[in-house]
Scaffold this active site. Structure first.
Site, PDB file in Angstrom:
ATOM      1  N   GLY A 255       0.823  -1.213   0.000  1.00 32.84           N
ATOM      2  CA  GLY A 255       0.000   0.000   0.000  1.00 32.84           C
ATOM      3  C   GLY A 255       0.851   1.255   0.000  1.00 32.84           C
TER       4      GLY A 255
ATOM      5  N   GLY B 149       1.623   3.289  -2.341  1.00 31.41           N
ATOM      6  CA  GLY B 149       1.305   4.348  -3.299  1.00 31.41           C
ATOM      7  C   GLY B 149       0.488   5.495  -2.740  1.00 31.41           C
TER       8      GLY B 149
ATOM      9  CB  ALA C 290       2.157  -7.192  -6.569  1.00 30.19           C
TER      10      ALA C 290
ATOM     11  CB  SER D 173      -8.836   0.220  11.811  1.00 27.56           C
ATOM     12  OG  SER D 173      -9.789   1.243  12.037  1.00 27.56           O
TER      13      SER D 173
ATOM     14  CE1 TYR E 170     -10.747  -0.777   6.844  1.00 26.96           C
ATOM     15  CE2 TYR E 170     -11.521  -0.093   9.009  1.00 26.96           C
ATOM     16  CZ  TYR E 170     -10.568  -0.062   8.011  1.00 26.96           C
ATOM     17  OH  TYR E 170      -9.423   0.685   8.188  1.00 26.96           O
TER      18      TYR E 170
HETATM   19  P1  NAD Z   1      -5.171   4.863   1.213  1.00 26.51           P
HETATM   20  O1  NAD Z   1      -6.431   4.561   0.526  1.00 26.51           O
HETATM   21  O2  NAD Z   1      -4.618   6.239   1.175  1.00 26.51           O
HETATM   22  O3  NAD Z   1      -4.021   3.859   0.728  1.00 26.51           O
HETATM   23  C1  NAD Z   1      -4.242   2.478   0.595  1.00 26.51           C
HETATM   24  C2  NAD Z   1      -3.280   1.937  -0.433  1.00 26.51           C
HETATM   25  O4  NAD Z   1      -3.514   0.516  -0.512  1.00 26.51           O
HETATM   26  C3  NAD Z   1      -3.502   2.514  -1.851  1.00 26.51           C
HETATM   27  O5  NAD Z   1      -2.273   2.939  -2.414  1.00 26.51           O
HETATM   28  C4  NAD Z   1      -4.083   1.338  -2.630  1.00 26.51           C
HETATM   29  O6  NAD Z   1      -3.740   1.324  -4.000  1.00 26.51           O
HETATM   30  C5  NAD Z   1      -3.467   0.151  -1.879  1.00 26.51           C
HETATM   31  N1  NAD Z   1      -4.245  -1.054  -2.119  1.00 26.51           N
HETATM   32  C6  NAD Z   1      -5.579  -1.232  -1.925  1.00 26.51           C
HETATM   33  N2  NAD Z   1      -5.949  -2.446  -2.339  1.00 26.51           N
HETATM   34  C7  NAD Z   1      -4.818  -3.054  -2.813  1.00 26.51           C
HETATM   35  C8  NAD Z   1      -4.554  -4.317  -3.397  1.00 26.51           C
HETATM   36  N3  NAD Z   1      -5.535  -5.208  -3.598  1.00 26.51           N
HETATM   37  N4  NAD Z   1      -3.283  -4.619  -3.737  1.00 26.51           N
HETATM   38  C9  NAD Z   1      -2.282  -3.731  -3.567  1.00 26.51           C
HETATM   39  N5  NAD Z   1      -2.486  -2.497  -3.039  1.00 26.51           N
HETATM   40  C10 NAD Z   1      -3.734  -2.173  -2.662  1.00 26.51           C
HETATM   41  O7  NAD Z   1      -5.429   4.401   2.722  1.00 26.51           O
HETATM   42  P2  NAD Z   1      -4.628   4.738   4.079  1.00 26.51           P
HETATM   43  O8  NAD Z   1      -5.473   5.643   4.861  1.00 26.51           O
HETATM   44  O9  NAD Z   1      -3.206   5.062   3.805  1.00 26.51           O
HETATM   45  O10 NAD Z   1      -4.741   3.300   4.770  1.00 26.51           O
HETATM   46  C11 NAD Z   1      -3.607   2.514   5.075  1.00 26.51           C
HETATM   47  C12 NAD Z   1      -4.009   1.465   6.101  1.00 26.51           C
HETATM   48  O11 NAD Z   1      -4.420   2.121   7.306  1.00 26.51           O
HETATM   49  C13 NAD Z   1      -5.204   0.617   5.673  1.00 26.51           C
HETATM   50  O12 NAD Z   1      -4.992  -0.709   6.072  1.00 26.51           O
HETATM   51  C14 NAD Z   1      -6.366   1.204   6.435  1.00 26.51           C
HETATM   52  O13 NAD Z   1      -7.369   0.247   6.670  1.00 26.51           O
HETATM   53  C15 NAD Z   1      -5.692   1.651   7.713  1.00 26.51           C
HETATM   54  N6  NAD Z   1      -6.405   2.716   8.420  1.00 26.51           N
HETATM   55  C16 NAD Z   1      -6.624   3.935   7.853  1.00 26.51           C
HETATM   56  C17 NAD Z   1      -7.309   4.899   8.564  1.00 26.51           C
HETATM   57  C18 NAD Z   1      -7.596   6.270   7.990  1.00 26.51           C
HETATM   58  O14 NAD Z   1      -8.450   6.995   8.556  1.00 26.51           O
HETATM   59  N7  NAD Z   1      -6.926   6.679   6.921  1.00 26.51           N
HETATM   60  C19 NAD Z   1      -7.772   4.632   9.859  1.00 26.51           C
HETATM   61  C20 NAD Z   1      -7.542   3.376  10.399  1.00 26.51           C
HETATM   62  C21 NAD Z   1      -6.847   2.425   9.683  1.00 26.51           C
END
Ligand code: NAD
Length: 243
Positions: free
Chosen positions: A14, A16, A57, A136, A149
């Site tokens: 993740g 990106g 990937a 989370s 989720y």
């Molecule tokens: P984001 O959407 O900014 O980034 C998620 C990244 O995961 C993206 O680059 C996406 O392309 C990649 N991704 C998704 N599905 C994929 C797949 N099948 N294969 C490869 N890559 C994949 O989200 P974020 O906020 O940076 O979240 C990161 C982590 O933190 C996640 O696990 C999310 O559940 C967790 N999280 C986020 C928050 C929030 O409020 N942002 C809160 C609690 C937990």
């Protein structure tokens, strides 16, 4: 590439976007080599010049993910794994179809599950390694229209504790970081910019999380500064949801 000069390779899924991207930036600055995995390159090219490699990937393709990790492990010691790839599509429980459930299960739980399985043999052989799985705050608090989720993120807590016990004697540590609402594209999938930022008013420290808040906690858990910490869930929530 200069693996000799770095502290070792860290695999970040993740990478990106959001927390994964910020973690890469933070660990790169601390002289780790970064191997970023994502289904899209996203912000990866915004990283400062340094020892980093992008592997496109889908983490649901467990075999490709495994092969990519094993290929890297054959050339460079992998000292860390951070599983940030995740999705959240909100759906009321009674409207949830099996395909949406499976999609969340595959990305949020099975992806990290099999990434750990791919990386652990090399870590065990070298006698060290640190794994940080991202859960989370919703794993504990629950969240309306997020049963699927929450179920995947709760699974991460059980997985991490078990792996921590199974790998401790190999010198491998396994911990979880559980963010609260964090300023990335993810919460904007189901709320406007203003709505996301307004959530800060209800948080004891007065703002939602920044990706850097989460990245710095992950970097601590990767580093030797946390060498006596394993099996823990560090909740980076600005004081929200204390229980
Ligand atoms: P984001 O959407 O900014 O980034 C998620 C990244 O995961 C993206 O680059 C996406 O392309 C990649 N991704 C998704 N599905 C994929 C797949 N099948 N294969 C490869 N890559 C994949 O989200 P974020 O906020 O940076 O979240 C990161 C982590 O933190 C996640 O696990 C999310 O559940 C967790 N999280 C986020 C928050 C929030 O409020 N942002 C809160 C609690 C937990």
């Amino acid at each position: 590439m200069n693996p000799g000069g770095s502290k070792g390779s860290i695999i970040i899924t993740g990478v990106g976007s959001g927390i994964g991207y910020e973690t890469a930036r933070c660990l790169l600055a601390q002289n780790y080599r970064i191997i970023g995995i994502d289904r899209q390159r996203g912000r990866f090219d915004e990283l400062p010049a340094g020892d980093h490699l992008f592997l496109e990937a889908d983490v649901r393709d467990f075999e490709s993910q495994k092969q990519a990790i094993e290929r890297e492990a054959a050339h460079h010691p992998i000292v860390g794994l951070v599983t940030c790839a995740g999705i959240l599509v909100r759906r009321p429980y009674l409207e949830l179809d099996e395909a949406t459930f499976d999609q969340h299960l595959d990305v949020n739980l099975k992806g990290p599950f099999f990434a750990c399985q791919a990386v652990l043999p090399a870590m065990r052989k070298q006698g060290n390694g640190s794994i940080v799985l991202i859960s989370s705050s919703i794993a504990r608090s629950g969240s309306v229209a997020g049963a699927h989720y929450a179920a995947t993120k709760g699974g991460i807590l059980g997985l991490a504790r078990t792996l921590a016990l199974e790998t401790a004697r190999d010198g491998v540590r396994v911990n979880v970081v559980s963010p609260g609402v964090t300023d990335t594209p993810m919460p904007r999938g189901h709320a406007s910019d203003a709505e996301v930022l307004a959530k800060g008013a209800k948080i004891p420290l007065g703002r939602i999380g920044k990706p850097q808040d989460i990245a710095e906690t992950i970097a601590f858990l990767i580093s030797d500064d946390s060498s006596y910490i394993t099996g823990q869930d560090i909740r980076v929530t600005g004081g929200a949801g204390l229980f």
